[in-house]
Design a protein around this motif. Structure first.
Motif, PDB file in Angstrom:
ATOM      1  N   ALA A  98       0.836  -1.203   0.000  1.00  0.00           N
ATOM      2  CA  ALA A  98       0.000   0.000   0.000  1.00  0.00           C
ATOM      3  C   ALA A  98       0.868   1.249   0.000  1.00  0.00           C
ATOM      4  O   ALA A  98       0.584   2.223  -0.723  1.00  0.00           O
ATOM      5  CB  ALA A  98      -0.926  -0.007   1.215  1.00  0.00           C
ATOM      6  N   LEU A  99       1.941   1.243   0.765  1.00  0.00           N
ATOM      7  CA  LEU A  99       2.841   2.392   0.786  1.00  0.00           C
ATOM      8  C   LEU A  99       3.540   2.557  -0.559  1.00  0.00           C
ATOM      9  O   LEU A  99       3.700   3.680  -1.054  1.00  0.00           O
ATOM     10  CB  LEU A  99       3.871   2.215   1.900  1.00  0.00           C
ATOM     11  N   GLY A 100       3.959   1.440  -1.160  1.00  0.00           N
ATOM     12  CA  GLY A 100       4.599   1.514  -2.462  1.00  0.00           C
ATOM     13  C   GLY A 100       3.692   2.121  -3.515  1.00  0.00           C
ATOM     14  O   GLY A 100       4.124   2.974  -4.313  1.00  0.00           O
ATOM     15  N   VAL A 101       2.430   1.715  -3.521  1.00  0.00           N
ATOM     16  CA  VAL A 101       1.468   2.285  -4.476  1.00  0.00           C
ATOM     17  C   VAL A 101       1.248   3.763  -4.185  1.00  0.00           C
ATOM     18  O   VAL A 101       1.187   4.589  -5.103  1.00  0.00           O
ATOM     19  CB  VAL A 101       0.135   1.503  -4.407  1.00  0.00           C
ATOM     20  N   PHE A 102       1.148   4.108  -2.902  1.00  0.00           N
ATOM     21  CA  PHE A 102       0.948   5.509  -2.524  1.00  0.00           C
ATOM     22  C   PHE A 102       2.104   6.380  -3.009  1.00  0.00           C
ATOM     23  O   PHE A 102       1.900   7.460  -3.575  1.00  0.00           O
ATOM     24  CB  PHE A 102       0.816   5.601  -0.997  1.00  0.00           C
ATOM     25  N   VAL A 103       3.326   5.917  -2.794  1.00  0.00           N
ATOM     26  CA  VAL A 103       4.498   6.712  -3.185  1.00  0.00           C
ATOM     27  C   VAL A 103       4.604   6.840  -4.697  1.00  0.00           C
ATOM     28  O   VAL A 103       4.969   7.899  -5.227  1.00  0.00           O
ATOM     29  CB  VAL A 103       5.782   6.082  -2.594  1.00  0.00           C
ATOM     30  N   GLN A 104       4.260   5.776  -5.414  1.00  0.00           N
ATOM     31  CA  GLN A 104       4.422   5.792  -6.868  1.00  0.00           C
ATOM     32  C   GLN A 104       3.276   6.477  -7.602  1.00  0.00           C
ATOM     33  O   GLN A 104       3.488   7.107  -8.641  1.00  0.00           O
ATOM     34  CB  GLN A 104       4.551   4.354  -7.388  1.00  0.00           C
ATOM     35  N   SER A 142       0.902  13.169  -3.460  1.00  0.00           N
ATOM     36  CA  SER A 142       1.765  13.341  -2.293  1.00  0.00           C
ATOM     37  C   SER A 142       2.984  12.430  -2.368  1.00  0.00           C
ATOM     38  O   SER A 142       4.091  12.799  -1.958  1.00  0.00           O
ATOM     39  CB  SER A 142       0.990  13.057  -1.008  1.00  0.00           C
ATOM     40  N   GLY A 143       2.785  11.218  -2.888  1.00  0.00           N
ATOM     41  CA  GLY A 143       3.908  10.298  -3.035  1.00  0.00           C
ATOM     42  C   GLY A 143       4.954  10.815  -3.998  1.00  0.00           C
ATOM     43  O   GLY A 143       6.160  10.721  -3.752  1.00  0.00           O
ATOM     44  N   ARG A 144       4.501  11.387  -5.112  1.00  0.00           N
ATOM     45  CA  ARG A 144       5.448  11.964  -6.067  1.00  0.00           C
ATOM     46  C   ARG A 144       6.153  13.178  -5.463  1.00  0.00           C
ATOM     47  O   ARG A 144       7.327  13.442  -5.740  1.00  0.00           O
ATOM     48  CB  ARG A 144       4.732  12.327  -7.365  1.00  0.00           C
ATOM     49  N   ALA A 145       5.427  13.920  -4.618  1.00  0.00           N
ATOM     50  CA  ALA A 145       6.061  15.043  -3.923  1.00  0.00           C
ATOM     51  C   ALA A 145       7.127  14.539  -2.958  1.00  0.00           C
ATOM     52  O   ALA A 145       8.173  15.181  -2.777  1.00  0.00           O
ATOM     53  CB  ALA A 145       5.000  15.852  -3.174  1.00  0.00           C
ATOM     54  N   MET A 146       6.885  13.386  -2.329  1.00  0.00           N
ATOM     55  CA  MET A 146       7.899  12.777  -1.468  1.00  0.00           C
ATOM     56  C   MET A 146       9.147  12.435  -2.266  1.00  0.00           C
ATOM     57  O   MET A 146      10.281  12.701  -1.825  1.00  0.00           O
ATOM     58  CB  MET A 146       7.347  11.501  -0.824  1.00  0.00           C
ATOM     59  N   GLN A 147       8.957  11.855  -3.444  1.00  0.00           N
ATOM     60  CA  GLN A 147      10.105  11.505  -4.276  1.00  0.00           C
ATOM     61  C   GLN A 147      10.886  12.750  -4.687  1.00  0.00           C
ATOM     62  O   GLN A 147      12.126  12.756  -4.669  1.00  0.00           O
ATOM     63  CB  GLN A 147       9.633  10.760  -5.527  1.00  0.00           C
ATOM     64  N   ALA A 148      10.172  13.801  -5.040  1.00  0.00           N
ATOM     65  CA  ALA A 148      10.834  15.040  -5.436  1.00  0.00           C
ATOM     66  C   ALA A 148      11.606  15.651  -4.276  1.00  0.00           C
ATOM     67  O   ALA A 148      12.742  16.110  -4.447  1.00  0.00           O
ATOM     68  CB  ALA A 148       9.798  16.036  -5.967  1.00  0.00           C
ATOM     69  N   THR A 149      11.015  15.634  -3.093  1.00  0.00           N
ATOM     70  CA  THR A 149      11.683  16.193  -1.914  1.00  0.00           C
ATOM     71  C   THR A 149      12.920  15.382  -1.563  1.00  0.00           C
ATOM     72  O   THR A 149      13.943  15.942  -1.161  1.00  0.00           O
ATOM     73  CB  THR A 149      10.715  16.225  -0.718  1.00  0.00           C
ATOM     74  N   ALA A 150      12.832  14.053  -1.724  1.00  0.00           N
ATOM     75  CA  ALA A 150      13.990  13.207  -1.449  1.00  0.00           C
ATOM     76  C   ALA A 150      15.125  13.478  -2.430  1.00  0.00           C
ATOM     77  O   ALA A 150      16.300  13.480  -2.055  1.00  0.00           O
ATOM     78  CB  ALA A 150      13.581  11.738  -1.505  1.00  0.00           C
ATOM     79  N   GLN A 151      14.783  13.736  -3.680  1.00  0.00           N
ATOM     80  CA  GLN A 151      15.813  13.967  -4.695  1.00  0.00           C
ATOM     81  C   GLN A 151      16.489  15.325  -4.524  1.00  0.00           C
ATOM     82  O   GLN A 151      17.715  15.429  -4.592  1.00  0.00           O
ATOM     83  CB  GLN A 151      15.204  13.855  -6.092  1.00  0.00           C
ATOM     84  N   ASP A 152      15.686  16.365  -4.318  1.00  0.00           N
ATOM     85  CA  ASP A 152      16.260  17.712  -4.201  1.00  0.00           C
ATOM     86  C   ASP A 152      15.240  18.624  -3.519  1.00  0.00           C
ATOM     87  O   ASP A 152      14.337  19.154  -4.166  1.00  0.00           O
ATOM     88  CB  ASP A 152      16.612  18.262  -5.579  1.00  0.00           C
TER      89      ASP A 152
END
Length: 310
Positions: free
Chosen positions: A162-168, A172-182
């Motif tokens: 469920a978390l994997g689907v949420f992040v992908q 909000s999940g895509r925003a998490m990925q963006a924040t993690a990258q830069d």
């Protein structure tokens, strides 16, 4: 060898528990490069929150009804403490040298442990926790799965997926990925990075509360010290799997759980190794495994080599 299926099942259940807690470490580190050593105490507080929720229910309430209430109660307590820690302990130190938030996390861990010990009723000793009633599910003559183990074996993969689907898939999940990258570029793109960081703390804390309920159901008791060693092992699992990788946290947890279960069962049977087996040495072999993996693959099993942020 007839005990091997049972030991593998025990290891998988233990590893799933470690993996649930490890996800909190890996999410926070992946976004803000912070090792939150207070996460073990967040797990512990989730257990006491769940117990409080159970105590509020009418006497004789079925455990099948009580468990969802306990998970919600534990998650509320864990998330509240984790969000408060982020806002008041970690956020002011976000631009400080990395050693400052690390020391703060260790201090916060001790403070939370002592607060529960001091103020929760009867927390100075182990407190009884509701358990599953009924016999284990017998699969074969050499394999029986306890109800608490089945609970965590079902719930841990569901939470991870469920978390994997949420992040992908989610915004909000895509925003998490963006924040993690830069994080700086993410701010320029209109992402509220403070909200995203709080969300990472909250999700990790909620998963820790689920793990705390599973732990209590299995052991039949909880105590104010339980977060220390389990938190340390969960951090080990996160590093083992590749810290910053959600699936790596679960893989690392499973590998660690299997190593611990098999070392308890078999190392003392090896000629000349009888003094290095059994439960007393399980923690030692778990960390030996970590050292070996990091010598061969420093980024962890599923981690990728990345350049440090400027």
């Amino acid at each position: 060898m007839h005990e091997l299926p049972q030991q593998l099942a025990n290891g998988l259940a233990l590893g799933a528990l470690y993996g649930l807690i490890a996800i909190g470490y890996t999410m926070v580190y992946g976004i803000v490069q912070l090792i939150n050593f207070a996460h073990g105490e967040i797990f512990m507080i989730g257990g006491f929150g769940a117990l409080t929720a159970y105590a509020i229910l009418p006497t004789g309430t079925s455990l099948l009804i009580a468990i969802p209430v306990m998970i919600v109660g534990g998650a509320i307590c864990s998330v509240a403490v984790a969000c408060a820690a982020e806002r008041f302990a970690y956020r002011p130190l976000r631009s400080a040298p990395r050693l400052a938030p690390l020391i703060t996390a260790i201090g916060l861990s001790i403070a939370l442990q002592q607060l529960v010990w001091q103020f929760y009723p009867d927390a100075k000793k182990a407190v009884s926790f509701p358990e599953f009633k009924g016999a284990a599910f017998k699969i074969t003559d050499s394999l029986a799965i306890q109800r608490a183990d089945l609970f965590v074996l079902i719930l841990a993969p569901l939470c991870m997926l469920a978390l994997g689907v949420f992040v992908q898939k989610s915004r909000s999940g895509r925003a998490m990925q963006a924040t993690a990258q830069d994080p700086d570029t993410a701010k320029l793109m209109g992402i509220n990075t403070d909200r995203i960081i709080v969300m990472a703390f909250a999700i990790g804390a909620a998963f820790a509360a689920v793990a705390a309920v599973a732990y209590g159901l299995d052991k039949g008791q909880i105590n104010f010290e339980m977060g220390f060693i389990l938190g340390l092992k969960a951090f080990t699992a996160a590093v083992l799997g590749g810290i910053g990788n959600i699936y790596g946290a679960m893989v690392g947890g499973v590998v660690l759980g299997l190593a611990e279960a098999l070392s308890i069962a078999y190392i003392e049977d090896i000629p000349g190794m009888s003094q290095l087996g059994g439960g007393a040495w399980s923690n030692v072999w778990a960390f030996v495994l970590l050292i070996v993996v990091l010598l061969v693959r420093p980024q962890g099993l599923l981690g990728e080599r990345v350049a440090d942020r400027a």
